[in-house]
Design a protein around this motif. Structure first.
Motif, short mmCIF file in Angstrom:
data_model
loop_
_atom_site.label_atom_id
_atom_site.label_comp_id
_atom_site.label_asym_id
_atom_site.label_seq_id
_atom_site.Cartn_x
_atom_site.Cartn_y
_atom_site.Cartn_z
N PHE A 60 33.37 41.38 41.72
CA PHE A 60 32.68 40.08 41.60
C PHE A 60 31.29 40.14 42.21
N LEU A 103 32.07 33.18 43.54
CA LEU A 103 32.61 34.50 43.16
C LEU A 103 32.63 34.56 41.64
N THR A 112 40.04 42.66 41.47
CA THR A 112 39.80 42.47 42.90
C THR A 112 40.99 43.10 43.62
N HIS A 115 44.36 42.41 49.01
CA HIS A 115 43.79 42.32 50.37
C HIS A 115 44.26 41.05 51.05
N THR A 130 41.49 29.00 51.88
CA THR A 130 40.43 29.07 50.87
C THR A 130 40.81 28.20 49.69
N LEU A 145 43.88 34.70 40.21
CA LEU A 145 44.46 35.19 41.48
C LEU A 145 45.97 35.32 41.35
N HIS A 200 46.77 38.96 48.47
CA HIS A 200 46.48 38.52 47.09
C HIS A 200 45.53 39.50 46.39
N ALA A 202 43.16 39.84 42.28
CA ALA A 202 42.84 39.21 40.99
C ALA A 202 42.69 40.32 39.96
N ARG A 211 33.86 34.86 34.53
CA ARG A 211 34.81 33.98 35.24
C ARG A 211 34.11 33.45 36.47
N THR A 215 34.26 28.78 45.89
CA THR A 215 35.28 28.70 46.94
C THR A 215 34.73 27.95 48.15
O1 AKG Z 1 37.96 35.70 42.90
C1 AKG Z 1 38.38 36.81 43.16
O2 AKG Z 1 38.37 37.72 42.33
C2 AKG Z 1 38.95 37.09 44.52
C3 AKG Z 1 38.92 35.90 45.40
C4 AKG Z 1 39.52 36.11 46.73
O3 AKG Z 1 40.06 37.14 47.04
C5 AKG Z 1 39.47 35.01 47.68
O4 AKG Z 1 38.87 33.96 47.40
O5 AKG Z 1 40.04 35.16 48.78
#
Ligand code: AKG
Length: 262
Positions: A60, A103, A112, A115, A130, A145, A200, A202, A211, A215
């Motif tokens: 991203f 993002l 993504t 992590h 978030t 996600l 998580h 993506a 996309r 956030t």
């Molecule tokens: O939008 C994404 O690809 C990852 C977002 C993410 O890891 C987050 O917002 O913590």
């Protein structure tokens, strides 16, 4: 504020994430989207062609604290109804802004890696979350996600930053631990909320359209800086809570209270 039922609060605390259908009026997202696109053109830090970039930068384009660059973005990020949802689902008295970030996963953008966010954050609290707010309908193939359900309650991989190594480690960890993995798709207006320690990732963006996601990251209003932040967390400290010393309450002008119960 949209109604956040007791079941939704319990689900968030048990699973470490929740999707809030129509958590924000789609109308306000149109204007936000236009503003963010203009800002991203000006501020885009990724000049290299995608194939030359690191895994992180393929995933991203990231620009932080856009509320400081635009009054329209500030009005959105400072929305009290969203901040009240954050306080309600975390079960805290009030919340402060940690920071915002756009993002954008461009067409053809990479996955993504798996992590946890809080490895980067020098925050001495579990009460962080978030709000991940897509600016278009976001089906699976655009890179939604996915979360490992309940992973915020376990400690695995909490020293791993986003990388090919975190992807390899957490893919295995999620399988071995038997976490269920979510796969929600998003209508315009839906909001995804996840806790700072929820594992998580993506998917890649397989479409020909970017996309775009905004956030907002909240923390409980009584959050202190960790007593012994890591080097990685000190980078975040300097960017998002400048000048705060280990153990001190975080009250800088970059971290205003966005909601507090009377
Ligand atoms: O939008 C994404 O690809 C990852 C977002 C993410 O890891 C987050 O917002 O913590």
């Amino acid at each position: 504020m949209v109604d956040i039922s007791v079941e939704m609060q319990e689900k968030y605390r048990r699973d470490g994430y929740i999707r809030i259908p129509q958590g924000v009026d789609a109308g306000s997202l149109g204007l936000l989207s236009r503003e963010l696109r203009n800002l991203m053109v000006k501020l885009n830090p990724n000049s290299a062609p995608i194939e030359m970039r690191s895994t992180y930068k393929k995933a991203f384009t990231q620009v932080t604290n856009l509320w400081q660059k635009s009054d329209l973005v500030k009005t959105f990020v400072f929305r009290q109804d969203l901040a009240e949802i954050a306080a309600t689902i975390m079960g805290v008295n009030g919340v402060r802004l940690y920071h915002d970030q756009a993002l954008f996963k461009e067409a053809g953008g990479g996955p993504t890696p798996w992590h946890v966010d809080q490895v980067y954050w020098p925050l001495d609290t579990r009460n962080t979350c978030t709000f991940w707010i897509p600016l278009q309908r976001t089906p699976w193939e655009m890179g939604t996600l996915s979360f490992a359900r309940g992973s915020h309650l376990k400690n695995g991989g909490r020293d791993m930053v986003i990388s090919d190594e975190s992807e390899a480690f957490f893919s295995e960890y999620v399988k071995q631990t038997g976490f269920e993995v979510s796969a929600d798709e998003f209508e315009l207006g839906d909001i995804s909320v996840h806790a700072g320690w929820t594992v998580h990732h993506a998917g890649p963006n397989l479409t020909d359209q970017a996309r775009e996601v905004m956030t907002i990251i909240y923390m409980a209003d009584d959050t202190r800086l960790l007593k012994s932040p890591t080097k990685t967390q000190l980078v975040d400290r300097d960017a998002f809570t400048p000048g705060v010393q280990p153990g001190e309450l975080i009250t800088t002008p970059l971290n205003p209270v966005l909601f507090r119960k009377n």
